[in-house]
Design an enzyme around this catalytic site. Structure first.
Site, mmCIF file in Angstrom:
data_model
loop_
_atom_site.group_PDB
_atom_site.id
_atom_site.type_symbol
_atom_site.label_atom_id
_atom_site.label_comp_id
_atom_site.label_asym_id
_atom_site.label_seq_id
_atom_site.Cartn_x
_atom_site.Cartn_y
_atom_site.Cartn_z
ATOM 1 C CD GLU A 41 -3.158 -0.423 2.176
ATOM 2 O OE1 GLU A 41 -3.635 0.663 2.513
ATOM 3 O OE2 GLU A 41 -3.296 -1.369 3.020
ATOM 4 N N GLY B 247 -16.020 -3.882 10.258
ATOM 5 C CA GLY B 247 -15.767 -2.404 10.150
ATOM 6 C C GLY B 247 -16.565 -1.541 10.513
ATOM 7 C CG ASP C 33 -7.341 1.833 -0.130
ATOM 8 O OD1 ASP C 33 -6.667 1.025 0.499
ATOM 9 O OD2 ASP C 33 -7.452 3.053 0.523
HETATM 10 P P1 ITT Z 1 -7.602 -5.271 2.585
HETATM 11 O O1 ITT Z 1 -6.667 -4.067 2.654
HETATM 12 O O2 ITT Z 1 -6.678 -6.585 3.081
HETATM 13 O O3 ITT Z 1 -8.333 -5.357 1.424
HETATM 14 P P2 ITT Z 1 -8.775 -3.930 4.782
HETATM 15 O O4 ITT Z 1 -9.760 -4.158 5.549
HETATM 16 O O5 ITT Z 1 -7.589 -3.207 5.527
HETATM 17 O O6 ITT Z 1 -8.450 -5.202 3.929
HETATM 18 P P3 ITT Z 1 -9.177 -1.038 3.542
HETATM 19 O O7 ITT Z 1 -7.699 -0.835 3.660
HETATM 20 O O8 ITT Z 1 -10.007 -1.003 2.280
HETATM 21 O O9 ITT Z 1 -9.275 -2.734 3.658
HETATM 22 O O10 ITT Z 1 -9.956 -0.726 4.840
HETATM 23 C C1 ITT Z 1 -10.683 0.248 4.872
HETATM 24 C C2 ITT Z 1 -11.339 0.033 6.364
HETATM 25 O O11 ITT Z 1 -12.427 0.877 6.009
HETATM 26 C C3 ITT Z 1 -11.806 -1.091 6.565
HETATM 27 O O12 ITT Z 1 -10.900 -1.931 7.448
HETATM 28 C C4 ITT Z 1 -13.115 -0.850 7.161
HETATM 29 O O13 ITT Z 1 -12.783 -0.790 8.814
HETATM 30 C C5 ITT Z 1 -13.720 0.122 6.726
HETATM 31 N N1 ITT Z 1 -14.536 -0.143 5.475
HETATM 32 C C6 ITT Z 1 -14.292 -0.243 4.289
HETATM 33 N N2 ITT Z 1 -15.575 -0.693 3.545
HETATM 34 C C7 ITT Z 1 -16.405 -1.011 4.568
HETATM 35 C C8 ITT Z 1 -17.670 -1.682 4.459
HETATM 36 O O14 ITT Z 1 -17.948 -2.177 3.424
HETATM 37 N N3 ITT Z 1 -18.317 -1.846 5.833
HETATM 38 C C9 ITT Z 1 -17.694 -1.449 6.782
HETATM 39 N N4 ITT Z 1 -16.608 -0.617 7.061
HETATM 40 C C10 ITT Z 1 -15.849 -0.674 5.728
#
Ligand code: ITT
Length: 204
Positions: free
Chosen positions: A41, A147, A70
């Site tokens: 990243e 999340g 992302d």
């Molecule tokens: P990867 O990078 O391995 O795909 P990650 O969870 O770290 O997984 P992101 O960097 O895209 O992915 O994280 C964005 C954060 O935003 C994620 O950890 C959640 O806390 C929040 N998030 C993103 N999409 C969401 C959703 O559909 N519902 C709830 N929270 C979400």
């Protein structure tokens, strides 16, 4: 469900994202295979830049077509925080911390954004963006999803948070489903091998 006509890897450690993507893409006959290693990243305010870089690096390393995503939650009254830092914010202040920041705040509008990037060997990465508008609830509700789902109420879904919806219903409103549907429509219409010269970036 149509038979799967195509396959694509999804580079993610987040099983919730993977399950949502499998449900959306299987409607288009695309089977999703999970690649669960850490993704590379970069730091950027631009979700597409981040996911493009991740998809490019992983596709080069493994020599297969894949998507990386992302995503982030952008709260209007916090000038877009946590945005690209949502993963960090979730791990540190979490749902409770975000609710605390919004105590007494009347304008609770927010949006989730998803930037899904596709890359294949010899191809420049392409980004597909999806946005779900809504607001932050007064308290956490529901136990499904992941999340910030317990505090996000999407427009058009009544008063329920994403965490009070099943996966199929969340996929009717979600940023991720919208981005993946754009990707799937493009992917299904492509002739292989792909032409890497065209600028096919898609934004809302
Ligand atoms: P990867 O990078 O391995 O795909 P990650 O969870 O770290 O997984 P992101 O960097 O895209 O992915 O994280 C964005 C954060 O935003 C994620 O950890 C959640 O806390 C929040 N998030 C993103 N999409 C969401 C959703 O559909 N519902 C709830 N929270 C979400």
């Amino acid at each position: 469900m149509p038979p799967h006509e195509a396959e694509v890897f999804f580079l993610t450690k987040n099983f919730g994202k993977f399950k949502e993507a499998s449900a959306v893409l299987s409607r288009f006959g695309i089977r999703v295979l999970r690649m669960s290693e850490d993704r590379v990243e970069i730091q950027s305010d631009d979700l597409c830049e981040i996911s493009k870089f991740s998809s490019l690096e992983a596709s080069k390393a493994h020599g297969v077509p894949l998507i990386a995503e992302d995503a982030g939650l952008f709260v209007y009254s916090l000038r877009g925080f946590p945005g690209p830092y949502s993963s960090y914010a979730f791990r540190t202040i979490g749902v409770r911390g975000l609710l605390k920041l919004l105590e007494g705040v009347v304008d609770r509008r927010a949006e989730f954004k998803s930037a899904v990037s596709f890359c294949a060997p010899g191809l420049d990465p392409l980004c597909f963006l999806g946005i779900a508008r809504g607001r932050i609830s007064e308290e956490a509700r529901g136990s499904q999803g992941f999340g910030f789902d317990p505090i996000f109420i999407p427009d058009g879904g009544g008063e329920r948070t994403f965490a009070e919806m099943g996966l199929e219903e969340k996929n009717k409103y979600s940023h991720r489903a919208k981005a993946l549907e754009k990707f799937a429509r493009w992917f299904k219409g492509e002739k292989w091998p792909l032409n890497s010269d065209a600028d096919r970036s898609e934004a809302e």
